[in-house]
Design a protein around this motif. Structure first.
Motif, PDB file in Angstrom:
ATOM      1  N   GLU A   1       0.832  -1.206   0.000  1.00  0.00           N
ATOM      2  CA  GLU A   1       0.000   0.000   0.000  1.00  0.00           C
ATOM      3  C   GLU A   1       0.866   1.254   0.000  1.00  0.00           C
ATOM      4  O   GLU A   1       0.607   2.205  -0.741  1.00  0.00           O
ATOM      5  CB  GLU A   1      -0.943   0.030   1.202  1.00  0.00           C
ATOM      6  N   ALA A   2       1.919   1.247   0.822  1.00  0.00           N
ATOM      7  CA  ALA A   2       2.813   2.408   0.875  1.00  0.00           C
ATOM      8  C   ALA A   2       3.513   2.610  -0.467  1.00  0.00           C
ATOM      9  O   ALA A   2       3.671   3.743  -0.928  1.00  0.00           O
ATOM     10  CB  ALA A   2       3.833   2.233   1.994  1.00  0.00           C
ATOM     11  N   VAL A   3       3.917   1.532  -1.110  1.00  0.00           N
ATOM     12  CA  VAL A   3       4.570   1.624  -2.415  1.00  0.00           C
ATOM     13  C   VAL A   3       3.593   2.198  -3.437  1.00  0.00           C
ATOM     14  O   VAL A   3       3.943   3.096  -4.219  1.00  0.00           O
ATOM     15  CB  VAL A   3       5.107   0.253  -2.868  1.00  0.00           C
TER      16      VAL A   3
ATOM     17  N   VAL B   1       7.908   8.619   1.767  1.00  0.00           N
ATOM     18  CA  VAL B   1       6.591   8.209   1.270  1.00  0.00           C
ATOM     19  C   VAL B   1       6.695   7.847  -0.204  1.00  0.00           C
ATOM     20  O   VAL B   1       6.220   6.792  -0.632  1.00  0.00           O
ATOM     21  CB  VAL B   1       5.538   9.322   1.499  1.00  0.00           C
ATOM     22  N   GLU B   2       7.328   8.697  -0.997  1.00  0.00           N
ATOM     23  CA  GLU B   2       7.463   8.418  -2.423  1.00  0.00           C
ATOM     24  C   GLU B   2       8.285   7.152  -2.669  1.00  0.00           C
ATOM     25  O   GLU B   2       8.063   6.466  -3.656  1.00  0.00           O
ATOM     26  CB  GLU B   2       8.082   9.607  -3.163  1.00  0.00           C
TER      27      GLU B   2
ATOM     28  N   LEU C   1       1.228   7.492   4.904  1.00  0.00           N
ATOM     29  CA  LEU C   1       0.626   8.773   5.268  1.00  0.00           C
ATOM     30  C   LEU C   1      -0.679   8.534   6.004  1.00  0.00           C
ATOM     31  O   LEU C   1      -1.380   7.560   5.751  1.00  0.00           O
ATOM     32  CB  LEU C   1       0.318   9.585   4.013  1.00  0.00           C
ATOM     33  N   ALA C   2      -1.018   9.465   6.867  1.00  0.00           N
ATOM     34  CA  ALA C   2      -2.329   9.442   7.519  1.00  0.00           C
ATOM     35  C   ALA C   2      -3.350   9.985   6.515  1.00  0.00           C
ATOM     36  O   ALA C   2      -3.004  10.791   5.645  1.00  0.00           O
ATOM     37  CB  ALA C   2      -2.304  10.316   8.768  1.00  0.00           C
TER      38      ALA C   2
ATOM     39  N   GLU D   1      -5.191  13.645   1.924  1.00  0.00           N
ATOM     40  CA  GLU D   1      -6.153  14.647   1.467  1.00  0.00           C
ATOM     41  C   GLU D   1      -5.467  15.984   1.201  1.00  0.00           C
ATOM     42  O   GLU D   1      -5.748  16.646   0.193  1.00  0.00           O
ATOM     43  CB  GLU D   1      -7.278  14.799   2.486  1.00  0.00           C
ATOM     44  N   ALA D   2      -4.548  16.394   2.088  1.00  0.00           N
ATOM     45  CA  ALA D   2      -3.827  17.662   1.906  1.00  0.00           C
ATOM     46  C   ALA D   2      -2.974  17.616   0.641  1.00  0.00           C
ATOM     47  O   ALA D   2      -2.925  18.591  -0.118  1.00  0.00           O
ATOM     48  CB  ALA D   2      -2.957  17.952   3.128  1.00  0.00           C
TER      49      ALA D   2
END
Length: 81
Positions: free
Chosen positions: A12-14, A48-49, A55-56, A61-62
């Motif tokens: 999911e993070a990937v 993250v990238e 991410l939360a 959303e931001a």
């Protein structure tokens, strides 16, 4: 000699990281500008990238708002209907 083991990548993070980079590049937004606009540390956004950190939901959303795309376009679950 010691062996360093790396944990398996979080799919999911990937996925979120790949989509985030894709949209950032499509919108021609630098990593630094995106981080500043979403109030997320640049180093964290790099992780993250790379798919090494999640991410939360409010952060997704931001980032989506900053890029002009819905959060689900970055890999977040679509809104319930």
């Amino acid at each position: 000699m010691s062996i360093v083991a790396f944990p398996e990548a979080d799919p999911e993070a990937v996925r979120v990281g790949e989509r985030l980079r894709l949209w950032r590049e499509r919108r021609n937004v630098s990593l630094e500008d995106l981080a500043r606009g979403a109030r997320i540390a640049v180093a964290r956004l790099r992780r993250v990238e790379a798919g090494r950190e999640r991410l939360a939901p409010p952060e997704v959303e931001a980032l989506g708002r900053r890029l002009g795309v819905p959060a689900w376009a970055l890999g977040a679950p679509p809104p319930a209907t």
